[in-house]
Design an enzyme around this catalytic site. Structure first.
Site: not given
Ligand SMILES: NC(=O)c1ccc[n+]([C@@H]2O[C@H](COP(=O)([O-])OP(=O)(O)OC[C@H]3O[C@@H](n4cnc5c(N)ncnc54)[C@H](OP(=O)(O)O)[C@@H]3O)[C@@H](O)[C@H]2O)c1
Length: 316
Positions: A51, A224-226, A228
């Site tokens: 990362y 999980p938040l697609a 945004g």
């Protein structure tokens, strides 16, 4: 090992994915984001050696100065197995590497950057077609014996790939981190699409969810938040079904008295596999909004409404 239901994804903390050195603003922003996650009660933090080319792990270590005596209260996870192009020599392709040397060297690098003596969890990042499971088992055994890694898992793996590894690895595989959100429902669809004729719906029946449930492997959901996309961060225009899904998420959020991020996360929490969403927003307000998911109860009907909207097609 007890971990929080929602984990925090540290991927963007290091700023740029190039060789640019870390600056003070990036360090400050990272500590602010991590502190916001801690303030909501999150104790589980997800990293990877790659990362921001190691900088995300490095800036995370700033939290030790911000909050003394924190290490024992946190669960730190990192990943290995992806290698950038030109490493270790110019012209080497970007690739996967589950060799003993790479796994062990990668963990040593993560420990140094995170300024810690041990990882709570180590994941193999993406399946390596050249994997020798006996070699992975040897690396895991040595890391475990030397107290450098407590638990092991994988990411983006199918059921069969998990089974192959588990045949040789002595420690239990505790997690499989996969892309999963309202707009990316393939692993839920696998079981529904089985034995259907529509070509666009034929998938290899990999049974990832069922395998993980059978073997007590936590499914961690990345994205999980697609990203945004349904909550104001769409780079390209939304399709008709995405617009409808965004509208539905907004309406449910208003009904439940939370922000839309909480509905996206609650939709994953509602699944009986005890999915652990790994949220990746750096924005303190969105971190807090996402974590309100634990106060949201979605009925079976609401869950299916969102599922059908997100997949863009009615169920058979
Ligand atoms: N295992 C794997 O292969 C893999 C792959 C990718 C990621 N991961 C892990 O999973 C974590 C989360 O994944 P992710 O970051 O891809 O997914 P995510 O949590 O769905 O999305 C977070 C991204 O979306 C942006 N975003 C969300 N809501 C927004 C809004 N309303 N307006 C503007 N921007 C918005 C965030 O920007 P802001 O920061 O500005 O909010 C951030 O860039 C990562 O940090 C990493 O730890 C794992």
């Amino acid at each position: 090992m007890i971990v929080t239901r929602i984990g925090y994804g540290c991927m963007p903390l290091g700023g740029a994915w190039d060789a640019t050195p870390l600056d003070e603003a990036t360090r400050q922003k990272a500590v602010t984001s991590v502190r916001a996650a801690l303030d909501t009660g999150i104790t589980f933090f997800d990293h990877a050696d790659i990362y921001c080319r190691g900088k995300s792990e490095e800036v995370f270590a700033g939290i030790w100065r911000d909050t003394p005596n924190l290490r024992g209260k946190l669960v730190l996870q990192s990943k290995c197995g992806i290698r950038f192009a030109d490493d270790p020599f110019p012209g080497a392709p970007q690739r996967f590497d589950f060799s003993y040397e790479h796994i062990v060297n990668s963990v040593e690098g993560s420990l140094k950057r995170l300024q810690t003596d041990y990882l709570d969890v180590l994941l193999l990042h993406r399946p390596d077609p050249l994997v020798e499971p006996e070699e992975v088992a040897r690396a895991f055994a040595d890391l475990h014996r030397h107290g450098k890694v407590r638990y092991f898992g994988v990411s983006n793996h199918t059921a069969a790939q998990l089974a192959l590894l588990q045949k040789y690895v002595t420690q239990p595989i505790v997690a499989n981190q996969i892309a999963l959100n309202v707009l990316h429902t393939h692993v839920f669809d696998e079981g529904i699409n089985f034995n259907q004729t529509k070509p666009e719906r034929i998938t290899r029946n990999e049974d990832t969810i069922e395998y993980c449930r059978l073997h007590n492997i936590t499914i961690q959901a990345w994205g999980p938040l697609a990203w945004g996309r349904l909550t104001g961060n769409a780079r390209e225009p939304l399709s008709a079904s995405e617009s409808a899904t965004a509208g539905l998420i907004k309406a449910l959020a208003a009904k439940k008295g939370v922000q839309p991020e909480a509905i996206l996360v609650a939709w994953l929490l509602r699944h009986p596999a005890k999915i652990q969403p790994i949220i990746g927003t750096t924005n303190p307000g969105r971190i807090q909004a996402s974590c309100a998911a634990d106060q949201v109860d979605l009925s079976r009907e609401e869950w299916y409404e969102v599922f059908v909207a997100g997949r863009g097609e009615r169920l058979p």
